[in-house]
Each structure stands twice: as structure tokens, then as C-alpha cells.
Design an enzyme around this catalytic site. Structure first.
Site, PDB file in Angstrom:
ATOM      1  N   ARG A  61     -14.244   0.562 -17.114  1.00 39.66           N
ATOM      2  CA  ARG A  61     -13.856   1.166 -15.833  1.00 39.66           C
ATOM      3  C   ARG A  61     -13.665   0.135 -14.738  1.00 39.66           C
ATOM      4  O   ARG A  61     -12.829   0.306 -13.841  1.00 39.66           O
ATOM      5  CB  ARG A  61     -14.867   2.242 -15.414  1.00 39.66           C
ATOM      6  CG  ARG A  61     -14.758   3.499 -16.259  1.00 39.66           C
ATOM      7  CD  ARG A  61     -15.795   4.513 -15.841  1.00 39.66           C
ATOM      8  NE  ARG A  61     -17.153   4.022 -15.981  1.00 39.66           N
ATOM      9  CZ  ARG A  61     -17.827   4.025 -17.124  1.00 39.66           C
ATOM     10  NH1 ARG A  61     -17.281   4.491 -18.217  1.00 39.66           N
ATOM     11  NH2 ARG A  61     -19.054   3.538 -17.166  1.00 39.66           N
ATOM     12  N   GLU A  98     -31.556  -1.056 -22.501  1.00 39.27           N
ATOM     13  CA  GLU A  98     -32.784  -0.280 -22.656  1.00 39.27           C
ATOM     14  C   GLU A  98     -33.467  -0.637 -23.996  1.00 39.27           C
ATOM     15  O   GLU A  98     -34.672  -0.842 -24.060  1.00 39.27           O
ATOM     16  CB  GLU A  98     -32.421   1.200 -22.603  1.00 39.27           C
ATOM     17  CG  GLU A  98     -33.596   2.097 -22.328  1.00 39.27           C
ATOM     18  CD  GLU A  98     -33.141   3.547 -22.235  1.00 39.27           C
ATOM     19  OE1 GLU A  98     -31.921   3.797 -22.224  1.00 39.27           O
ATOM     20  OE2 GLU A  98     -34.033   4.409 -22.190  1.00 39.27           O
TER      21      GLU A  98
END
Ligand code: AMP
Length: 176
Positions: A61, A98
């Protein structure tokens, strides 16, 4: 004329792509000619006289905003991509996810020591990606002139991973 509120053009998608994530969908902003134009003008404004020669952005993006900013600043575009996507020799920077780590890569000669670089993305979240992009600029011996993000998720404290001496330009702060 009243200034547009870009927040109205970013939709929260709860539990996407996985449970617990609130995904910031920027496609309504992109679909609006006036708001997309305004967003590019606003992202670019502080850097019009910074002598930016290259805009470095992370897939995917970020590319949408970065290439429009390049046009406005008459700068070159450097795509930072996931491993294995670029066809010629690359330099790489690792960042923490993560679970585990990931890398972004740019072509070895894409940025030279003479370059003045602006790092662009849609969202500053944990800051890992932007910090890795900054590492690539440093490794090339170039000048990092700033960061420009459409939005910053303040609660994830990504700003702490960035060099506080380098200008950080954010259009929209999301507190929680
Ligand atoms: P980070 O490395 O955690 O700062 O993540 C930044 C990258 O992940 C950006 O390229 C964003 O496009 C994407 N990203 C992270 N969190 C979100 C979110 N909540 N909504 C949309 N994109 C996100």
C-alpha cells in the site's frame, strides 16, 4: 473552504486479517479523487524544499502514496520488497514480527550516498518496517530526510523505533 477530514475515508475492519487486529482500509480514500489528491499534497508539504532525490516505500500500500509523492517532488521511487521479489542483487534489513522476523530488500544500487531519502508508508504501526527501511538508507550511506505516513497507530509506539532527530510527518493519529 472547510478542510477535508481524511479520517472519514479510512474504514476500520475489525478482526481482519486475523482476530484482534483492526485493519485500516484506505481504499475509500484512494477512490475519492479530491481526498487522494489532498492526501498527497498534505504528505508532501513539509518536504517540498528538502531536496528529496528518492522516495523509499514498503510494499504494497505504501507504493500507492509513494509514487504520487515522487511525481510531485520529482524524485525517484525505490521499492522495498519482501525477500525474493527483486530480480537483481539486494541489500536486506530484518525486522521483528509478532512471531519471528521478516526482511525487506532493495536493489543494491537503488540508493547512493548522494541521495536524500523520504520514507513513505500508509500506516506506522509497531515501527518495525519503517525502522528497517531507515536501516537500508543508513547502509547505503544516504541521508534520511524524513518519514511520511498517512496514519500512526499511537498505541503501538512505533515512533520509539525511529530516530527522533529525523522529521516524522503523520496526517492522522489514531489513539486507540
Ligand atoms: P509496522 O512494521 O508494525 O509498523 O507495520 C507497518 C506495515 O504494516 C505497514 O506497511 C502497514 O501497511 C501495515 N499495517 C500494520 N498495521 C496495520 C493496520 N492496523 N491496518 C492496516 N495496515 C497495517
Amino acid at each position: 473552504m472547510e478542510l477535508p477530514n481524511i479520517e472519514e475515508y479510512i474504514l476500520d475492519v475489525v478482526d481482519w486479517p486475523k482476530k484482534g487486529i483492526v485493519f485500516k482500509d484506505i481504499t475509500p480514500l484512494l477512490e475519492s479523487p479530491a481526498i487522494f489528491h489532498y492526501t498527497i499534497d498534505q504528505l508532501t508539504a513539509p518536504f517540498l524544499t528538502s531536496g528529496i532525490t528518492k522516495v523509499l516505500s514498503m510494499e504494497a500500500r505504501g507504493f500507492i502514496f509513494a509514487s504520487a509523492i515522487c511525481y510531485k517532488l520529482r524524485a525517484g521511487f525505490v521499492p522495498a520488497r519482501k525477500p525474493g521479489k527483486l530480480p537483481r542483487p539486494v541489500i536486506s534489513a530484518e525486522y521483528i514480527l509478532e512471531y519471528g522476523t521478516d526482511n525487506i530488500e532493495i536493489h543494491t544500487q537503488a540508493i547512493t550516498p548522494e541521495d536524500i531519502v523520504l520514507i513513505v508508508d500508509d500506516v506506522l504501526a509497531t515501527g518495525g518496517t519503517a525502522a528497517a527501511a531507515a536501516e537500508l538508507v543508513r547502509d547505503c550511506g544516504a541521508t534520511n530526510a524524513g518519514y511520511a505516513f498517512v496514519m500512526q497507530l499511537d498505541f503501538l509506539k512505533g515512533e520509539e523505533k525511529l530516530d527522533s532527530d529525523i522529521p516524522l510527518h503523520v496526517l492522522l493519529h489514531v489513539a486507540k
